[in-house]
Design a protein around this motif. Sequence first.
Motif, PDB file in Angstrom:
ATOM      1  N   ALA A 112       2.833   2.572   6.942  1.00 38.65           N
ATOM      2  CA  ALA A 112       3.479   3.818   6.580  1.00 38.65           C
ATOM      3  C   ALA A 112       4.625   4.183   7.485  1.00 38.65           C
ATOM      4  O   ALA A 112       5.719   4.445   6.925  1.00 38.65           O
ATOM      5  N   ALA A 113       4.513   3.942   8.808  1.00 41.07           N
ATOM      6  CA  ALA A 113       5.551   4.195   9.583  1.00 41.07           C
ATOM      7  C   ALA A 113       6.834   3.237   9.618  1.00 41.07           C
ATOM      8  O   ALA A 113       7.974   3.707   9.321  1.00 41.07           O
ATOM      9  N   THR A 114       6.537   1.962   9.288  1.00 41.38           N
ATOM     10  CA  THR A 114       7.582   1.123   9.062  1.00 41.38           C
ATOM     11  C   THR A 114       8.147   1.307   7.713  1.00 41.38           C
ATOM     12  O   THR A 114       9.706   1.362   7.546  1.00 41.38           O
ATOM     13  N   LEU A 115       7.496   1.695   6.480  1.00 34.10           N
ATOM     14  CA  LEU A 115       8.169   2.057   5.619  1.00 34.10           C
ATOM     15  C   LEU A 115       9.297   3.511   5.697  1.00 34.10           C
ATOM     16  O   LEU A 115      10.313   3.517   5.038  1.00 34.10           O
ATOM     17  N   LEU A 116       8.536   4.320   6.326  1.00 29.21           N
ATOM     18  CA  LEU A 116       9.262   5.744   6.547  1.00 29.21           C
ATOM     19  C   LEU A 116      10.587   5.320   7.283  1.00 29.21           C
ATOM     20  O   LEU A 116      11.866   6.003   6.960  1.00 29.21           O
ATOM     21  N   VAL A 117      10.513   4.624   8.233  1.00 26.50           N
ATOM     22  CA  VAL A 117      11.699   4.097   9.212  1.00 26.50           C
ATOM     23  C   VAL A 117      12.684   3.507   8.526  1.00 26.50           C
ATOM     24  O   VAL A 117      13.879   3.817   8.438  1.00 26.50           O
ATOM     25  N   THR A 118      12.316   2.475   7.508  1.00 22.77           N
ATOM     26  CA  THR A 118      13.426   1.820   6.617  1.00 22.77           C
ATOM     27  C   THR A 118      14.113   2.809   5.737  1.00 22.77           C
ATOM     28  O   THR A 118      15.237   2.608   5.827  1.00 22.77           O
ATOM     29  N   ALA A 119      13.325   3.755   5.184  1.00 22.05           N
ATOM     30  CA  ALA A 119      13.808   4.456   4.259  1.00 22.05           C
ATOM     31  C   ALA A 119      14.554   5.648   4.953  1.00 22.05           C
ATOM     32  O   ALA A 119      15.933   5.988   4.580  1.00 22.05           O
ATOM     33  N   GLY A 120      14.247   6.327   6.034  1.00 20.96           N
ATOM     34  CA  GLY A 120      14.877   7.029   6.621  1.00 20.96           C
ATOM     35  C   GLY A 120      16.424   6.450   7.157  1.00 20.96           C
ATOM     36  O   GLY A 120      17.285   7.143   7.541  1.00 20.96           O
ATOM     37  N   ASP A 121      16.409   5.122   7.653  1.00 25.03           N
ATOM     38  CA  ASP A 121      17.320   4.808   8.188  1.00 25.03           C
ATOM     39  C   ASP A 121      18.522   4.496   7.146  1.00 25.03           C
ATOM     40  O   ASP A 121      19.764   3.988   7.560  1.00 25.03           O
ATOM     41  N   ASN A 122      18.236   4.237   5.915  1.00 21.10           N
ATOM     42  CA  ASN A 122      18.970   4.033   4.734  1.00 21.10           C
ATOM     43  C   ASN A 122      18.929   4.829   3.629  1.00 21.10           C
ATOM     44  O   ASN A 122      18.690   4.557   2.625  1.00 21.10           O
ATOM     45  N   PRO A 123      19.312   6.098   3.871  1.00 24.39           N
ATOM     46  CA  PRO A 123      19.455   7.172   2.774  1.00 24.39           C
ATOM     47  C   PRO A 123      19.992   6.960   1.660  1.00 24.39           C
ATOM     48  O   PRO A 123      19.916   7.290   0.426  1.00 24.39           O
ATOM     49  N   GLU A 124      21.332   6.278   1.875  1.00 23.66           N
ATOM     50  CA  GLU A 124      22.103   5.825   0.798  1.00 23.66           C
ATOM     51  C   GLU A 124      21.424   4.869  -0.235  1.00 23.66           C
ATOM     52  O   GLU A 124      22.042   4.589  -1.298  1.00 23.66           O
ATOM     53  N   ARG A 125      20.403   4.138   0.322  1.00 24.33           N
ATOM     54  CA  ARG A 125      19.875   3.118  -0.576  1.00 24.33           C
ATOM     55  C   ARG A 125      18.407   3.604  -1.245  1.00 24.33           C
ATOM     56  O   ARG A 125      17.585   2.676  -1.602  1.00 24.33           O
ATOM     57  N   LEU A 126      18.555   4.806  -1.312  1.00 23.03           N
ATOM     58  CA  LEU A 126      17.168   5.628  -1.762  1.00 23.03           C
ATOM     59  C   LEU A 126      17.370   6.289  -3.267  1.00 23.03           C
ATOM     60  O   LEU A 126      16.910   7.316  -3.628  1.00 23.03           O
ATOM     61  N   ARG A 127      18.373   5.522  -4.118  1.00 24.05           N
ATOM     62  CA  ARG A 127      18.963   6.064  -5.495  1.00 24.05           C
ATOM     63  C   ARG A 127      17.566   6.123  -6.491  1.00 24.05           C
ATOM     64  O   ARG A 127      17.333   7.207  -7.014  1.00 24.05           O
ATOM     65  N   ASN A 128      16.742   5.168  -6.361  1.00 18.90           N
ATOM     66  CA  ASN A 128      15.571   4.885  -7.129  1.00 18.90           C
ATOM     67  C   ASN A 128      14.634   3.912  -6.596  1.00 18.90           C
ATOM     68  O   ASN A 128      15.124   3.263  -5.576  1.00 18.90           O
ATOM     69  N   ASP A 129      13.414   3.598  -7.146  1.00 17.12           N
ATOM     70  CA  ASP A 129      12.623   2.623  -6.687  1.00 17.12           C
ATOM     71  C   ASP A 129      13.079   1.319  -6.803  1.00 17.12           C
ATOM     72  O   ASP A 129      12.822   0.396  -5.761  1.00 17.12           O
ATOM     73  N   ALA A 130      14.120   1.145  -7.652  1.00 14.23           N
ATOM     74  CA  ALA A 130      14.578  -0.377  -7.830  1.00 14.23           C
ATOM     75  C   ALA A 130      15.485  -0.625  -6.616  1.00 14.23           C
ATOM     76  O   ALA A 130      15.633  -1.804  -6.168  1.00 14.23           O
TER      77      ALA A 130
END
Length: 223
Positions: A112-130
């Motif tokens: 969970a921590a790894t996925l959250l860190v990856t997502a939090g470091d790349n907010p511009e890459r969170l447009r959708n699940d794809a």
Amino acid sequence: AMRAVNVARRSAVKARTQALNQLRGLLVSAPQTLREQLLNPKAAACVAACLELETEDDSVLLQTLKSTLRLLARRWQALTRELRELDAALDRLAQQAAPGLVTRFGVGAQTAATLLVTAGDNPERLRNDAAFAALCGVSPLEASSGKVIRHRLNRGGDRQANNALWTIAMVRMRSEPRTRAYVERRTQEGRSKKEIHRCLKRYIVRELYPLIIKDLQAASAVP
């Protein structure tokens, strides 16, 4: 905070593995009597035996070898204690920052921590699940040829996040009835294990993505 703990944890795991490998390497080339006494497939048992070594009435070579084995065993033991502390800290942080994510089957504090860190470091890459799947390297890549239509593994993306998804998929393949039924069905369809694993990781991203976004939004709202 989770990123900081993850950095320390990765280095501790690497150092502990290195210490154990060095200890086993010395035992492999040690005299036969010492090797038979200490070498054990279980790391904890091997370390415990090395900690009890005594160097009295030994040659210089055996004294040096035994003292080195004790030092490596103490190092492994200290790093194990350090890892327990780091895991406890990571578990507390994951419960605070990812309450929705850790409730899902196969998702632990570290993944969970790894996925959250990856997502939090790349907010511009969170447009959708794809887009998040592409960021994690689990988006399918076209690999069709002639009449054969297929996709292959994506070797790009964040490899730590990819490994976290791989771990979740492996846990579910072993223990979750829904996933086991899916694997059996896809196997009967002629899919290889790699193809099934690739599909599973993509489905896991689709399931976890809204929870990751929700947890990130909740964390950003905390003053």
